[in-house]
Design an enzyme around this catalytic site. Structure first.
Site, PDB file in Angstrom:
ATOM      1  N   ASP A  67       0.810  -1.217   0.000  1.00 45.32           N
ATOM      2  CA  ASP A  67       0.000   0.000   0.000  1.00 45.32           C
ATOM      3  C   ASP A  67       0.846   1.271   0.000  1.00 45.32           C
ATOM      4  O   ASP A  67       2.076   1.225   0.134  1.00 45.32           O
ATOM      5  CB  ASP A  67      -0.965  -0.008   1.195  1.00 45.32           C
ATOM      6  CG  ASP A  67      -0.295  -0.500   2.471  1.00 45.32           C
ATOM      7  OD1 ASP A  67       0.943  -0.486   2.551  1.00 45.32           O
ATOM      8  OD2 ASP A  67      -1.018  -0.906   3.393  1.00 45.32           O
ATOM      9  N   ASN A 134      -7.111  -2.627  14.431  1.00 47.61           N
ATOM     10  CA  ASN A 134      -8.529  -2.903  14.120  1.00 47.61           C
ATOM     11  C   ASN A 134      -8.682  -4.107  13.185  1.00 47.61           C
ATOM     12  O   ASN A 134      -9.756  -4.349  12.659  1.00 47.61           O
ATOM     13  CB  ASN A 134      -9.181  -1.660  13.500  1.00 47.61           C
ATOM     14  CG  ASN A 134      -8.587  -1.291  12.133  1.00 47.61           C
ATOM     15  OD1 ASN A 134      -7.653  -1.938  11.667  1.00 47.61           O
ATOM     16  ND2 ASN A 134      -9.122  -0.268  11.502  1.00 47.61           N
ATOM     17  N   HIS A 136      -7.069  -4.608  10.268  1.00 46.05           N
ATOM     18  CA  HIS A 136      -6.869  -4.413   8.828  1.00 46.05           C
ATOM     19  C   HIS A 136      -5.621  -5.146   8.336  1.00 46.05           C
ATOM     20  O   HIS A 136      -4.685  -5.379   9.088  1.00 46.05           O
ATOM     21  CB  HIS A 136      -6.867  -2.924   8.441  1.00 46.05           C
ATOM     22  CG  HIS A 136      -5.654  -2.133   8.842  1.00 46.05           C
ATOM     23  ND1 HIS A 136      -5.732  -0.813   9.210  1.00 46.05           N
ATOM     24  CD2 HIS A 136      -4.329  -2.448   8.914  1.00 46.05           C
ATOM     25  CE1 HIS A 136      -4.519  -0.360   9.478  1.00 46.05           C
ATOM     26  NE2 HIS A 136      -3.658  -1.336   9.312  1.00 46.05           N
ATOM     27  N   GLU A 141      -9.597  -1.765   5.404  1.00 51.98           N
ATOM     28  CA  GLU A 141     -10.157  -1.496   6.726  1.00 51.98           C
ATOM     29  C   GLU A 141     -11.398  -2.374   6.967  1.00 51.98           C
ATOM     30  O   GLU A 141     -11.951  -2.949   6.019  1.00 51.98           O
ATOM     31  CB  GLU A 141     -10.534  -0.011   6.828  1.00 51.98           C
ATOM     32  CG  GLU A 141      -9.353   0.946   6.673  1.00 51.98           C
ATOM     33  CD  GLU A 141      -8.431   1.003   7.898  1.00 51.98           C
ATOM     34  OE1 GLU A 141      -8.451   0.080   8.737  1.00 51.98           O
ATOM     35  OE2 GLU A 141      -7.676   1.989   8.008  1.00 51.98           O
TER      36      GLU A 141
HETATM   37  C1  F6R Z   1       1.658  -1.585   5.977  1.00 56.08           C
HETATM   38  C2  F6R Z   1       0.302  -2.114   6.096  1.00 56.08           C
HETATM   39  C3  F6R Z   1      -0.468  -2.094   7.365  1.00 56.08           C
HETATM   40  C4  F6R Z   1       0.390  -2.349   8.618  1.00 56.08           C
HETATM   41  C5  F6R Z   1      -0.464  -2.250   9.867  1.00 56.08           C
HETATM   42  C6  F6R Z   1       0.369  -2.414  11.116  1.00 56.08           C
HETATM   43  O1  F6R Z   1       2.136  -1.707   4.661  1.00 56.08           O
HETATM   44  O2  F6R Z   1      -0.204  -2.566   5.123  1.00 56.08           O
HETATM   45  O3  F6R Z   1      -1.493  -3.042   7.301  1.00 56.08           O
HETATM   46  O4  F6R Z   1       0.963  -3.613   8.518  1.00 56.08           O
HETATM   47  O5  F6R Z   1      -1.102  -1.010   9.896  1.00 56.08           O
HETATM   48  O6  F6R Z   1       1.228  -1.310  11.236  1.00 56.08           O
HETATM   49  P1  F6R Z   1       2.407  -1.290  12.288  1.00 56.08           P
HETATM   50  O7  F6R Z   1       3.372  -2.330  11.845  1.00 56.08           O
HETATM   51  O8  F6R Z   1       3.001   0.082  12.156  1.00 56.08           O
HETATM   52  O9  F6R Z   1       1.821  -1.587  13.614  1.00 56.08           O
END
Ligand code: F6R
Length: 241
Positions: A67, A134, A136, A141
């Site tokens: 992403d 959450n 995702h 989301e």
């Molecule tokens: C990042 C992504 C997100 C993160 C998630 C956890 O490319 O796709 O799904 O893996 O938000 O983020 P952190 O690792 O910062 O807790």
């Protein structure tokens, strides 16, 4: 799902890194799905060290990132373009022409078309995932269709809040992203999920033990036949089995 829980975070990351090193040494032209965020940073550090020690080469590796924020210039320190260069690509022998990150600056429909077309020409071998508090995956989301492909998403309030730690103020956090869809993620031959810390424990519980439901995107991983989950004891603390 194959679930491993580690007392020691360093051991967790070195185990995942060794997995990648072996995988790449066996398949030097592997196609890897990569993630950003805080979770993969220690993994990338281990991989950079292994490269410097001559244990692995990335010269024939192709990568696809999950992403990107919409609207941040690539040069912004929090763009995922910048993140990947600073946390991994600039320190290894990867051919940057073989790295793919969805564009947060192209016109969004064009960016979706370009990324989906690149993805459709490749079969991802191993997709790395972190998980949002959450539930995702990528920036898909809660409520995202399990049939989704590359798309523009509105970041959840909780995600904006979680990610504001990287920005000077919460107002600076982009509110939209371009992300691989859930269907794209599920197409990977293998998926590796890493989760650490207590703030992931609820999402981890629902991902592993909860009903498979679009309200918790990561729960779809229960339907994938080859998922390795690496947890520290805090992230695993709410599991009942
Ligand atoms: C990042 C992504 C997100 C993160 C998630 C956890 O490319 O796709 O799904 O893996 O938000 O983020 P952190 O690792 O910062 O807790």
């Amino acid at each position: 799902m194959n679930i491993q829980v580690f007392e020691d975070k360093n051991e967790l990351y070195s185990t995942v890194a060794e997995y990648y090193i072996n995988y790449i040494n066996q398949k030097p032209n592997a196609i890897l799905g990569l993630a950003t965020g805080t979770t993969p940073i220690p993994l990338y550090k281990n991989l950079i060290q292994a490269y410097k020690n001559g244990r692995v080469s990335f010269k024939d590796i192709t990568t696809f990132n999950l992403d990107e924020y919409i609207g941040l210039p690539q040069t912004h320190k929090e763009s995922y373009y910048s993140f990947m260069r600073h946390q991994l690509f600039n320190h290894i022998d990867i051919n940057l022409n073989n790295t793919h990150i969805p564009s947060g600056i192209l016109e969004p429909n064009e960016a979706i078309k370009v990324y989906q077309s690149q993805l459709s020409k490749h079969q991802i071998d191993v997709q790395l995932l972190g998980i949002g508090s959450n539930g995702h995956i990528g920036f898909n989301e809660p409520g995202t269709s399990f049939e989704s492909t590359t798309q523009i998403t509105q970041l959840a309030e909780s995600t904006i809040k979680d990610n504001s730690r990287m920005f000077d103020s919460i107002e600076e956090v982009p509110t939209k992203s371009i992300t691989m869809g859930i269907k794209d993620i599920m197409m990977a031959n293998q998926i590796i999920v890493i989760a650490t810390g207590l703030n992931k424990a609820d999402a981890v519980l629902k991902m592993i033990e909860g009903p498979v439901n679009e309200s918790l995107p990561a729960s779809i991983l229960q339907k994938h036949s080859n998922v390795l989950v690496f947890l520290d004891k805090e992230a695993a603390s709410k599991l009942t089995k």
